[in-house]
Design a protein around this motif. Structure first.
Motif, PDB file in Angstrom:
ATOM      1  N   GLY A   1      24.214   0.106 -36.591  1.00 25.71           N
ATOM      2  CA  GLY A   1      25.616  -0.301 -36.514  1.00 25.71           C
ATOM      3  C   GLY A   1      26.470   0.684 -35.759  1.00 25.71           C
ATOM      4  O   GLY A   1      26.039   1.275 -34.775  1.00 25.71           O
ATOM      5  N   GLU A   2      27.694   0.899 -36.248  1.00 25.81           N
ATOM      6  CA  GLU A   2      28.660   1.772 -35.570  1.00 25.81           C
ATOM      7  C   GLU A   2      28.159   3.200 -35.396  1.00 25.81           C
ATOM      8  O   GLU A   2      28.514   3.871 -34.440  1.00 25.81           O
ATOM      9  N   LEU A   3      27.383   3.676 -36.344  1.00 25.20           N
ATOM     10  CA  LEU A   3      26.880   5.053 -36.302  1.00 25.20           C
ATOM     11  C   LEU A   3      25.406   5.118 -35.905  1.00 25.20           C
ATOM     12  O   LEU A   3      24.667   5.980 -36.351  1.00 25.20           O
ATOM     13  N   LYS A   4      24.970   4.203 -35.047  1.00 22.35           N
ATOM     14  CA  LYS A   4      23.564   4.119 -34.671  1.00 22.35           C
ATOM     15  C   LYS A   4      23.063   5.458 -34.138  1.00 22.35           C
ATOM     16  O   LYS A   4      23.645   6.055 -33.236  1.00 22.35           O
ATOM     17  N   THR A   5      21.978   5.910 -34.727  1.00 23.47           N
ATOM     18  CA  THR A   5      21.362   7.170 -34.324  1.00 23.47           C
ATOM     19  C   THR A   5      20.135   6.889 -33.455  1.00 23.47           C
ATOM     20  O   THR A   5      19.551   5.807 -33.513  1.00 23.47           O
ATOM     21  N   ASP A   6      19.736   7.879 -32.672  1.00 27.94           N
ATOM     22  CA  ASP A   6      18.544   7.728 -31.833  1.00 27.94           C
ATOM     23  C   ASP A   6      17.291   8.023 -32.652  1.00 27.94           C
ATOM     24  O   ASP A   6      17.365   8.215 -33.875  1.00 27.94           O
ATOM     25  N   GLU A   7      16.149   8.079 -31.985  1.00 30.99           N
ATOM     26  CA  GLU A   7      14.871   8.274 -32.691  1.00 30.99           C
ATOM     27  C   GLU A   7      14.793   9.604 -33.433  1.00 30.99           C
ATOM     28  O   GLU A   7      14.039   9.742 -34.390  1.00 30.99           O
ATOM     29  N   LYS A   8      15.584  10.590 -33.027  1.00 33.54           N
ATOM     30  CA  LYS A   8      15.604  11.882 -33.724  1.00 33.54           C
ATOM     31  C   LYS A   8      16.605  11.905 -34.871  1.00 33.54           C
ATOM     32  O   LYS A   8      16.656  12.861 -35.630  1.00 33.54           O
TER      33      LYS A   8
ATOM     34  N   GLN B   1      18.453   7.888 -40.442  1.00 28.28           N
ATOM     35  CA  GLN B   1      18.589   6.898 -39.373  1.00 28.28           C
ATOM     36  C   GLN B   1      19.671   5.909 -39.783  1.00 28.28           C
ATOM     37  O   GLN B   1      19.661   5.413 -40.903  1.00 28.28           O
ATOM     38  N   TYR B   2      20.605   5.660 -38.884  1.00 27.73           N
ATOM     39  CA  TYR B   2      21.679   4.715 -39.147  1.00 27.73           C
ATOM     40  C   TYR B   2      21.698   3.649 -38.057  1.00 27.73           C
ATOM     41  O   TYR B   2      21.337   3.902 -36.910  1.00 27.73           O
TER      42      TYR B   2
END
Length: 124
Positions: free
Chosen positions: A90-97, A87-88
């Motif tokens: 900021g700029e590389l924000k990932t979703d719940e998966k 999980q990231y």
């Protein structure tokens, strides 16, 4: 000079047997075990060398990318096999998966048992 050379990549792991199980059983790759190393047999004849290193430190960057047709389906399948996606914020924000969908290729990152960062990236 190297145009015709069949180059290959390599990186270290701290436990060859754990790596062999993960890359073969979890990811489904053909793995050849030799003394003190593993060779991952990739599509098209490519290969990746994994070597044992007692003082291994995981890379802080992506060491291996797997192009796939559908990242979400691949993430779902690997999650069923016990893979945990990073999980990231900021700029590389990932979703719940753990999937990044914020511009550029759709991608999700995970680690091997040695902590090396791998990814599945959607083919364009």
């Amino acid at each position: 000079m190297f145009k015709q050379t069949k180059a290959f990549s390599s990186f270290s792991v701290n436990d060859l047997q754990q790596a062999k199980k993960f890359y073969h059983q979890t990811l489904g790759l053909d793995v050849v075990e030799e003394e003190y190393m593993l060779t991952l047999q990739m599509a098209g004849g490519g290969r990746i060398l994994l070597y044992s290193k007692p003082n291994h430190t995981p890379a802080t960057f992506t060491t291996l990318n797997f192009p796939v047709k559908n990242v979400e389906e691949t993430v779902d399948e690997l999650t069923k096999r016990g893979v945990k996606f990073l999980q990231y914020e900021g700029e590389l924000k990932t979703d719940e998966k753990g999937i990044f969908r914020g511009g550029g290729p759709v991608i999700a990152w995970f680690t091997d048992p040695a902590g090396n960062i791998l990814s599945v990236v959607e083919e364009q």
